[in-house]
Design a protein around this motif. Structure first.
Motif, PDB file in Angstrom:
ATOM      1  N   PHE A 142     -57.509 -41.626 -28.777  1.00 26.69           N
ATOM      2  CA  PHE A 142     -56.891 -42.959 -28.793  1.00 26.69           C
ATOM      3  C   PHE A 142     -55.391 -42.872 -28.558  1.00 26.69           C
ATOM      4  CE2 PHE A 142     -54.834 -46.423 -31.283  1.00 26.69           C
ATOM      5  CZ  PHE A 142     -55.105 -47.438 -30.396  1.00 26.69           C
ATOM      6  N   TYR A 143     -54.779 -41.869 -29.148  1.00 28.00           N
ATOM      7  CA  TYR A 143     -53.325 -41.697 -28.976  1.00 28.00           C
ATOM      8  C   TYR A 143     -52.983 -41.559 -27.492  1.00 28.00           C
ATOM      9  CZ  TYR A 143     -48.610 -40.079 -30.267  1.00 28.00           C
ATOM     10  OH  TYR A 143     -47.252 -39.954 -30.428  1.00 28.00           O
ATOM     11  N   LEU A 144     -53.733 -40.722 -26.786  1.00 26.39           N
ATOM     12  CA  LEU A 144     -53.479 -40.526 -25.358  1.00 26.39           C
ATOM     13  C   LEU A 144     -53.750 -41.807 -24.570  1.00 26.39           C
ATOM     14  CD1 LEU A 144     -55.075 -36.981 -24.934  1.00 26.39           C
ATOM     15  CD2 LEU A 144     -52.658 -37.531 -24.649  1.00 26.39           C
ATOM     16  N   ARG A 145     -54.859 -42.469 -24.897  1.00 23.32           N
ATOM     17  CA  ARG A 145     -55.212 -43.697 -24.157  1.00 23.32           C
ATOM     18  C   ARG A 145     -54.191 -44.791 -24.425  1.00 23.32           C
ATOM     19  NH1 ARG A 145     -61.295 -45.249 -25.043  1.00 23.32           N
ATOM     20  NH2 ARG A 145     -60.880 -46.560 -23.224  1.00 23.32           N
ATOM     21  N   SER A 146     -53.686 -44.869 -25.646  1.00 24.69           N
ATOM     22  CA  SER A 146     -52.711 -45.910 -25.989  1.00 24.69           C
ATOM     23  C   SER A 146     -51.419 -45.722 -25.206  1.00 24.69           C
ATOM     24  CB  SER A 146     -52.416 -45.902 -27.483  1.00 24.69           C
ATOM     25  OG  SER A 146     -51.526 -44.848 -27.808  1.00 24.69           O
ATOM     26  N   ARG A 147     -51.248 -44.530 -24.621  1.00 25.50           N
ATOM     27  CA  ARG A 147     -50.056 -44.286 -23.799  1.00 25.50           C
ATOM     28  C   ARG A 147     -50.346 -44.530 -22.320  1.00 25.50           C
ATOM     29  NH1 ARG A 147     -48.380 -45.269 -28.094  1.00 25.50           N
ATOM     30  NH2 ARG A 147     -47.161 -43.864 -29.403  1.00 25.50           N
ATOM     31  N   GLY A 148     -51.565 -44.990 -22.024  1.00 28.14           N
ATOM     32  CA  GLY A 148     -51.889 -45.343 -20.641  1.00 28.14           C
ATOM     33  C   GLY A 148     -52.716 -44.306 -19.910  1.00 28.14           C
ATOM     34  N   ILE A 149     -53.091 -43.222 -20.590  1.00 28.32           N
ATOM     35  CA  ILE A 149     -53.861 -42.174 -19.922  1.00 28.32           C
ATOM     36  C   ILE A 149     -55.344 -42.545 -19.968  1.00 28.32           C
ATOM     37  CG2 ILE A 149     -54.449 -39.722 -19.967  1.00 28.32           C
ATOM     38  CD1 ILE A 149     -51.652 -39.264 -21.260  1.00 28.32           C
ATOM     39  N   PRO A 150     -55.993 -42.680 -18.800  1.00 23.96           N
ATOM     40  CA  PRO A 150     -57.402 -43.109 -18.775  1.00 23.96           C
ATOM     41  C   PRO A 150     -58.285 -42.139 -19.563  1.00 23.96           C
ATOM     42  CG  PRO A 150     -56.459 -43.193 -16.567  1.00 23.96           C
ATOM     43  CD  PRO A 150     -55.448 -42.524 -17.444  1.00 23.96           C
ATOM     44  N   GLU A 151     -59.394 -42.648 -20.060  1.00 27.04           N
ATOM     45  CA  GLU A 151     -60.228 -41.885 -20.978  1.00 27.04           C
ATOM     46  C   GLU A 151     -60.650 -40.522 -20.421  1.00 27.04           C
ATOM     47  OE1 GLU A 151     -63.654 -43.910 -22.515  1.00 27.04           O
ATOM     48  OE2 GLU A 151     -64.183 -42.209 -23.800  1.00 27.04           O
ATOM     49  N   GLU A 192     -59.264 -38.638 -18.100  1.00 18.20           N
ATOM     50  CA  GLU A 192     -58.113 -37.743 -18.015  1.00 18.20           C
ATOM     51  C   GLU A 192     -57.682 -37.292 -19.410  1.00 18.20           C
ATOM     52  OE1 GLU A 192     -54.906 -39.508 -15.732  1.00 18.20           O
ATOM     53  OE2 GLU A 192     -53.520 -37.908 -16.293  1.00 18.20           O
TER      54      GLU A 192
END
Lengths: 408, 249
Positions: free
Chosen positions: A357-366, A368
């Motif tokens: 979630f942390y990565l996705r919340s920064r705009g990184i698609p799931e 990736e």
């Protein structure tokens, strides 16, 4: 499970052997093999890795010339020794100019004690070729590739590597192939006083292949055997690493990453013997398992009575990408000295949803984000690879592996 | 502009937000204050799209996008940023690579050109310097071994690089000493402008001395029970939440 097909196969091997020229080493191996056959799951060391699939192996010589696979050998800009279906291929090799390399009749190395291992006995019966690499004392032999190309049948190459005092060698071992090949290499290392061997292995056999490798390393006083295995290929794979820290201050690193999908099965089995004082062993083993894959890690550290001040550590981590993947772990410490530091740890988990979630919340698609977390998980094991071109080749293969998992 | 209407949501079948109505126009900074358990963090997670939170009613839109229909990465690319109360550690992920992957993923999603590593590093170094952060922080693994203050600064660094249109700061002041609080606040204030808005979630008035809000909302039992100017924060600091809770009970 019925062991009948395995017995039948062992019989076929025995018949095939009967047609061969007599040799004392082979004869000893054949005697051993006739008595023991192939290991069944009742043999403790093979409990987690049934060899039933081996019964499907065709012993007949393959039709395709392994030269067709040569284009797949990564270009690392260093000399290479190439074997095709167990035979040395001078036409595909670029041997080092300044290093004694002999190919042809195998150098047996660890006989007769090595014959207690079923597959070493089998290799000894049939090995027809192998590289014998000798690095003179005080010589830095740089980087050398040892490549095996398989197009089918059964191959039993037998290699021996010997380093004189304070010598140095980086050996990059690569196994790749097509079709249902059986590859059963044995490699022995004798690492002289103060010498260093870096042994980096990329195993990307075909999806139908069976790869069963046995490696022996005898590490003298102040010497280092530093190995890393990346397992990507094979329907069934196992690598057994028998390392003996024979002199004071010897060191061994047995690191591995196994990335498996589909119904692949891969087993990394280590046996580290601390036979002398002040020796160090380090093992970092990572399994990333998708689909119905099964990973196995068995690791024993044996500390003999005189091996005081031993420093042994073993870490095993598993990342399960699917609920049907399975990881079997059997660590073991056997300690007969009283002043040692020895431990092991195991952690098995899934991708952490908080991190995702942390990565996705920064705009990184799931997709990736997942890839980043898997790479981060393996990264620690790859960090030890100093020779940048092989590390880059491995990173590339890992990227391809990940894409294949996404697509499946 | 963020527009939330009648939002109800919960977790594991337990309703926590009981009908939130809130508008944060572009260019404004709003504070949300409230006692523990009032739903502050739930609101930030629902807006940023964390799994496990179930929206049972109402709507939330941002610049015309229906936020609740978008995966978290799409919300980020649309300009939403959540500064985590507890930033997550990512062992094995280099901070600079992480930031670049995030920035370029957002740029890709918006049809903008990606930054190469040289251009990115220049940008990241400048932002790091502005926040008085050590340069090695870019080389370290994301939040691994960071002190509480460093983690919060790293959140603000990400915000400075990603340049969101709406930042949700979830108790960014917790665990900060007074110097770090000042630096973090300056980082947020540097973003202020007509195209930037923020939702500052905090338990204490202290942060709002540094990030002066246009409006203060009091959240209690999953509802906004009072709205006022910055003076409302000071009033709460003096009287505590008990008086507000008594009014709505």
């Amino acid at each position: 499970m019925s062991t009948q097909p395995l017995q039948a196969l062992a019989g076929k091997f025995a018949d095939a052997y009967a047609a061969r020229a007599a040799d004392p080493a082979r004869a000893l191996a054949a005697e051993r093999f006739r008595a023991e056959g192939l290991p069944t799951p009742r043999v403790e060391a093979w409990h987690y890795t049934p060899l039933a699939a081996l019964a499907d192996v065709a012993l007949a010589a393959p039709a395709r010339d392994p030269a067709v696979l040569a284009a797949r050998i990564p270009d690392l800009g260093v000399p290479r020794l190439v074997f095709g279906n167990g035979r040395y291929r001078a036409d595909l090799s670029t041997p080092p100019a300044d290093l004694a390399v002999r190919t042809g009749a195998p150098a047996w190395g660890v006989l007769p004690e090595g014959l207690q291992h079923h597959l070493v006995a089998l290799n000894t019966m049939f090995a027809e070729d192998g590289a014998e690499i000798v690095v003179p004392p005080g010589t830095d032999a740089g980087v050398l590739m040892l490549v095996h190309l398989a197009t089918g049948g059964a191959s039993h190459p037998r290699h021996a590597v010997r380093l004189g005092a304070n010598a140095r060698l980086t050996l990059v071992e690569i196994a790749l192939g097509e079709g249902a090949a059986f590859h059963n290499p044995v490699i022995t290392f004798a690492v002289g006083e103060g010498a260093t061997v870096v042994h980096t292995v990329l195993q990307e056999e075909s999806a139908e292949a069976i790869h069963l490798a046995t490696v022996f390393a005898e590490v003298a006083k102040g010497a280092t055997y530093d190995s890393f295995l990346l397992t990507l290929g094979g329907r069934l794979a196992r690598r057994e690493m028998h390392t003996r820290l024979a002199g004071p201050g010897a060191a061994a690193h047995l690191n591995a990453a196994q990335l498996l999908g589909g119904t692949q099965h891969a087993d990394f089995t280590t046996d580290v013997v601390h036979a002398s004082a002040n020796a160090t062993s380090r093992q970092t083993v990572k399994n990333v398992l998708a689909g119905h894959a099964r990973g196995v890690f068995q690791g024993r550290i044996l500390v003999e009575r005189d091996a005081q001040k031993t420093d042994g550590y073993q870490m095993n981590q598993g990342l399960l990408l699917s609920p049907t993947a399975e990881l079997d772990v059997k660590p073991g410490l056997e300690i007969y000295a009283d002043d040692v530091k020895c431990s092991h740890g195991t952690a098995i988990g899934e991708i952490d949803p908080e991190q995702l979630f942390y990565l996705r919340s920064r705009g990184i698609p799931e997709g990736e984000a997942r890839a980043m977390l898997v790479r981060a998980f393996i990264g620690e094991a790859l960090d030890g690879i100093a020779f940048a071109p092989v590390r880059a080749a491995m990173e590339e293969r890992i990227g391809i592996w990940w894409e294949a998992q996404q697509a499946s | 502009m963020l527009e939330i209407k009648g939002l109800t949501a919960g977790v594991e079948g337990k309703q926590i937000l009981n009908g939130i109505d809130l508008v944060v126009p572009s260019g404004e900074v709003h504070a949300i204050m409230g006692p523990n358990g009032s739903g502050k963090s739930t609101l930030s997670y629902v807006l940023s799209g964390r799994d496990g939170y179930e929206v049972t009613g109402g709507s939330a839109s941002f610049d015309g996008h229906d936020l609740l229909e978008m995966p978290p990465e799409a919300r980020a690319a649309a300009g939403l940023f959540l500064a985590f109360q507890y930033p997550v550690e990512l062992p094995g992920v280099n901070n600079a690579n992480f930031l670049r992957a995030a920035l370029n993923a957002q740029r890709r999603a918006r049809g903008e050109e990606e930054l190469d590593s040289v251009a990115f590093l220049k940008l990241a170094r400048a932002a790091t310097k502005k926040l008085s952060m050590a340069n090695d922080l870019l080389r370290r693994n994301v939040n691994v071994g960071f002190s509480g203050g460093e983690k919060k600064r790293n959140e603000v660094l990400q915000m400075a690089i990603l340049r969101p249109k709406l930042a949700i700061l979830d108790e960014t002041d917790s665990g900060l000493d007074i110097d770090a609080l000042r630096i973090v606040s300056e980082g947020v204030n540097a973003q202020r402008g007509p195209d930037f808005s923020a939702l500052v979630i905090t338990h204490y008035q202290r942060l709002l001395d540094y990030i002066v809000p246009d409006k203060v909302h009091v959240l209690a039992r999953g509802r906004i029970v009072r709205t006022g100017g910055p003076e409302l924060a000071r009033e709460l600091e003096e009287t505590g939440y008990a008086s507000v809770l008594a009014e709505v009970a």
